[in-house]
Enzyme design. Structure first.
Site, PDB file in Angstrom:
ATOM      1  N   ALA A 283       0.864  -1.181   0.000  1.00 28.63           N
ATOM      2  CA  ALA A 283       0.000   0.000   0.000  1.00 28.63           C
ATOM      3  C   ALA A 283       0.901   1.232   0.000  1.00 28.63           C
ATOM      4  CB  ALA A 283      -0.894  -0.005   1.225  1.00 28.63           C
ATOM      5  N   CYS A 284       0.342   2.356  -0.361  1.00 31.21           N
ATOM      6  CA  CYS A 284       1.069   3.616  -0.379  1.00 31.21           C
ATOM      7  C   CYS A 284       1.708   3.852   0.993  1.00 31.21           C
ATOM      8  CB  CYS A 284       0.087   4.735  -0.706  1.00 31.21           C
ATOM      9  SG  CYS A 284       0.872   6.298  -1.041  1.00 31.21           S
ATOM     10  N   PRO A 285       2.950   4.270   1.118  1.00 29.62           N
ATOM     11  CA  PRO A 285       3.876   4.688   0.060  1.00 29.62           C
ATOM     12  C   PRO A 285       4.816   3.575  -0.426  1.00 29.62           C
ATOM     13  CG  PRO A 285       4.828   5.285   2.146  1.00 29.62           C
ATOM     14  CD  PRO A 285       3.515   4.548   2.445  1.00 29.62           C
TER      15      PRO A 285
END
Length: 84
Positions: A21-23
Site C-alpha cells: 500500500a502507499c507509500p
C-alpha cells in the site's frame, strides 16, 4: 515528448509492488531507479490506485520521465525512464 508504445517497452527492471500500500510502491520505485543506468526504464506493478498519481509527480520532481501506465490484471503497470 514522442508517443511511446508502452506494450513494447523493455523495462531494465520490473518492480512488483502489488502487495504494497502507499507509500510502498513509491519507495520501491526510488530503490529501483537507482539500480538502473541513465536512459533505462523501470516498470512498477502496483495495485494501489494512488500510485498512478504519486509516481508521475515524483518522477517530474526528481527529473525522470514518466512514460505512462497500462492496466494489468488487477494492477497498474507504470513506466519511468531514469534521466539523471
Amino acid at each position: 515528448m514522442s508517443e511511446v508504445n508502452l506494450a513494447e517497452v523493455q523495462a531494465a527492471k520490473i518492480v512488483d509492488a502489488r502487495g504494497s500500500a502507499c507509500p510502498g510502491p513509491l519507495l520501491e520505485a526510488k530503490k529501483a531507479i537507482g539500480a538502473v543506468s541513465v536512459g533505462q526504464t523501470i516498470e512498477i506493478w502496483s495495485g494501489d490506485p494512488s500510485t498512478k498519481n504519486d509516481l508521475p509527480k515524483w518522477a517530474a520532481k526528481i527529473g525522470h520521465e514518466f512514460l505512462g501506465s497500462l492496466a494489468g490484471e488487477g494492477y497498474d503497470r507504470i513506466f519511468i525512464t531514469r534521466k539523471k
